[in-house]
Design a protein around this motif. Structure first.
Motif, PDB file in Angstrom:
ATOM      1  N   ILE A  39       5.692  -3.555  -2.625  1.00  0.00           N
ATOM      2  CA  ILE A  39       5.008  -3.088  -3.840  1.00  0.00           C
ATOM      3  C   ILE A  39       5.719  -3.602  -5.086  1.00  0.00           C
ATOM      4  O   ILE A  39       5.094  -4.071  -6.039  1.00  0.00           O
ATOM      5  N   LEU A  76      -4.357  -1.948  -8.201  1.00  0.00           N
ATOM      6  CA  LEU A  76      -3.295  -1.440  -7.333  1.00  0.00           C
ATOM      7  C   LEU A  76      -3.869  -0.661  -6.156  1.00  0.00           C
ATOM      8  O   LEU A  76      -3.410  -0.799  -5.026  1.00  0.00           O
ATOM      9  N   VAL A  77      -4.891   0.176  -6.442  1.00  0.00           N
ATOM     10  CA  VAL A  77      -5.520   0.956  -5.381  1.00  0.00           C
ATOM     11  C   VAL A  77      -6.016   0.018  -4.284  1.00  0.00           C
ATOM     12  O   VAL A  77      -5.705   0.173  -3.100  1.00  0.00           O
ATOM     13  N   LEU A 100      -3.078  -1.803  -2.414  1.00  0.00           N
ATOM     14  CA  LEU A 100      -2.353  -0.966  -1.444  1.00  0.00           C
ATOM     15  C   LEU A 100      -3.189  -0.756  -0.186  1.00  0.00           C
ATOM     16  O   LEU A 100      -2.667  -0.806   0.935  1.00  0.00           O
ATOM     17  N   ILE A 147      -7.384   5.243   0.570  1.00  0.00           N
ATOM     18  CA  ILE A 147      -6.953   6.209  -0.438  1.00  0.00           C
ATOM     19  C   ILE A 147      -8.212   6.876  -0.980  1.00  0.00           C
ATOM     20  O   ILE A 147      -9.036   6.229  -1.618  1.00  0.00           O
ATOM     21  N   ASN A 172      -0.039   9.383  -8.370  1.00  0.00           N
ATOM     22  CA  ASN A 172       0.333   8.668  -7.150  1.00  0.00           C
ATOM     23  C   ASN A 172       0.612   7.185  -7.396  1.00  0.00           C
ATOM     24  O   ASN A 172       1.109   6.501  -6.501  1.00  0.00           O
ATOM     25  N   PHE A 173       0.266   6.686  -8.581  1.00  0.00           N
ATOM     26  CA  PHE A 173       0.440   5.260  -8.882  1.00  0.00           C
ATOM     27  C   PHE A 173       1.408   5.050 -10.037  1.00  0.00           C
ATOM     28  O   PHE A 173       1.522   3.977 -10.600  1.00  0.00           O
ATOM     29  N   MET A 219       4.104   5.338  -5.237  1.00  0.00           N
ATOM     30  CA  MET A 219       3.161   4.587  -4.383  1.00  0.00           C
ATOM     31  C   MET A 219       3.706   4.469  -2.960  1.00  0.00           C
ATOM     32  O   MET A 219       2.953   4.561  -1.991  1.00  0.00           O
ATOM     33  N   THR A 220       5.026   4.273  -2.852  1.00  0.00           N
ATOM     34  CA  THR A 220       5.647   4.166  -1.529  1.00  0.00           C
ATOM     35  C   THR A 220       5.443   5.466  -0.753  1.00  0.00           C
ATOM     36  O   THR A 220       5.072   5.445   0.433  1.00  0.00           O
ATOM     37  N   LEU A 235       3.107   7.659  -1.151  1.00  0.00           N
ATOM     38  CA  LEU A 235       1.683   7.779  -0.799  1.00  0.00           C
ATOM     39  C   LEU A 235       1.363   6.959   0.456  1.00  0.00           C
ATOM     40  O   LEU A 235       0.738   7.452   1.389  1.00  0.00           O
ATOM     41  N   VAL A 236       1.816   5.708   0.462  1.00  0.00           N
ATOM     42  CA  VAL A 236       1.520   4.833   1.602  1.00  0.00           C
ATOM     43  C   VAL A 236       2.161   5.384   2.873  1.00  0.00           C
ATOM     44  O   VAL A 236       1.523   5.420   3.939  1.00  0.00           O
TER      45      VAL A 236
END
Ligand SMILES: [Zn+2]
Lengths: 358, 92
Positions: free
Chosen positions: B16, B48-49, B52, B60, B69-70, B76-77, B79-80
């Protein structure tokens, strides 16, 4: 035969003894009949694009079109010595048009046969039919809007924009700033209604409810003081993008209901949807009302949901929801936001109405 | 299997960071608030959405699409990782 009566979106012209009388390389002098000049400007005003596929010396032929005062009407001209079917296909590809929406006019039966053989979907016309062309149904769109009259200019601006983007090095926000984008958001007028209707038909991808509003639906809402019908137009240093956004808002005490947000796919890459939402959130914050946005998931409008969620809309319960009439359609979700003032976007200049009061 | 860089926190954060740094043309520490620093616009957030989802084979949806979340590489990490974990838990 439905295909045969669909509207032609681009007419590709031969030059010698079709657009003009005479053969440029043999006669030196050629004549553009008044009737043909009128046809070119008439088709242009109907939003039908025009191009050229001619076997000629490129520079000489283009100079002649300029001298005759009609060069500006032709986009993506192909003047050279290759097969005309290649020229027509390249023009269609570059415009992103299906071959079934392209027409070709030439006085030579052999040229028409060559195009027809390789591209059977392309409609071919003998130059002898030019006098009747404007009256044919396939050259007569039902609605001619402000934007169709400017369609050619919008395409030409698009080509210049594309080549500028290809040459630009650096972050895309910097490129957006270099475009000097100007967004205007205003209340729709009667005149703009056909333009707005075209937008709801064309923008299924970015339509947040998937509901189509006809111009009579919208006309009725224009007169209703509770509703705001807002049209967004966008221009940049290359020229106009035309009408790119439509918002339909119903104002209640304490809450505004965004019933429709549609933006043109052409301006997704400029972030137009997010800018529109940001502006609306800011207006609602200043009016001291909550916002509820109707959303119905379709196969093609995912980007719209992402834009809503990123702008802060959620599924959270709120008392304001109870004050709203049921949505017109089933399976409509209502996303809620408690608005806070929102800074103007860094990438474009806004010229807008105020929604407070009224 | 567990050492696949696409499934470790470190590997995800690196991928990311590389994507964001390249797009904004600057170094991006994992905790930097990308919105507050103006590095990420709403438009880039939408990108980005999609990025990812494609890079890490996750979906997502709904409330997970919220801005927080972004906000940073670390967010982001997380979330993933959470969405990946959910996928594995169902036996994929
Ligand atoms: Zn509320």
């Amino acid at each position: 035969m439905a295909e045969q009566t669909s509207i032609v979106k681009c007419l590709v012209w031969d030059l010698d003894n079709t657009l003009w009388q005479g053969t440029l390389l043999e006669d030196g002098d050629v004549r553009l009949p008044d009737s043909v000049r009128e046809l070119v400007t008439e088709l242009d005003s109907r939003g039908i694009l025009q191009s050229v596929a001619s076997k000629n010396d490129h520079d000489q032929a283009w100079k002649r079109l300029e001298a005759l005062g009609v060069a500006e009407y032709f986009v993506l001209p192909r003047i050279g010595w290759g097969p005309k079917s290649d020229s027509v296909r390249e023009i269609a590809d570059e415009l992103g048009f299906a071959l079934g929406t392209v027409a070709f006019v030439d006085d030579q039966p052999a040229e028409r046969a060559e195009v027809r053989f390789h591209l059977p979907e392309v409609r071919c016309y003998d130059a002898g039919r030019l006098p009747e062309l404007a009256a044919l149904p396939e050259f007569s769109p039902v609605t001619v809007t402000v934007d169709s009259r400017r369609r050619r200019q919008m395409y030409q601006a698009g080509f210049r924009r594309k080549s500028a983007e290809a040459e630009f090095q650096g972050p895309s926000d910097d490129f957006l700033r270099s475009l000097e984008l100007q967004m205007r958001i205003g209340r729709a007028t009667e005149d703009e209604l056909s333009r707005v209707e075209e937008l709801t038909l064309r923008t299924s991808q970015m339509n947040a409810t998937g509901v189509h509003y006809s111009s009579s639906d919208l006309r009725a809402l224009l007169a209703d003081p509770r509703h705001e019908v807002l049209v967004t137009t966008l221009t940049d240093r290359f020229g106009p993008h035309g009408a790119v956004g439509l918002q339909l808002l119903e104002k209640h005490a304490g809450v505004w209901n965004l019933k429709l947000l549609a933006t043109s796919c052409r301006v997704v890459s400029f972030g137009a949807g997010s800018v529109l939402l940001g502006w609306l959130v800011d207006q609602a914050a200043h009016a001291g009302v909550h916002l509820v946005a109707d959303f119905r998931r379709t196969e093609r409008n995912r980007m719209m949901e992402i834009a809503y969620r990123l702008a802060g809309f959620t599924d959270e319960p709120c008392d304001c929801r109870a004050g709203l009439p049921e949505p017109a359609q089933e399976d409509v979700q209502r996303l809620h936001l408690l608005p806070a003032p929102c800074a103007p976007p860094p990438t474009m200049k806004l010229h807008t109405v105020s929604l407070e009061g009224v | 299997m567990n050492q696949d860089p696409a499934t470790t926190a470190e590997g995800i954060a690196q991928a990311i960071t590389a994507f964001v740094s390249k797009r904004v043309g600057a170094d991006v520490p994992a905790d930097q608030d990308l919105f507050e620093s103006g590095l990420v616009s709403s438009l880039f957030a939408m990108e980005l959405v999609v990025h990812l989802e494609q890079a890490f084979s996750v979906q997502i949806l709904g409330d997970d699409l919220k801005r927080d979340n972004f906000r940073s590489v670390r967010a982001m990490t997380a979330l993933v990782l959470r969405l990946n974990g959910a996928g594995h838990a169902t036996g994929a």
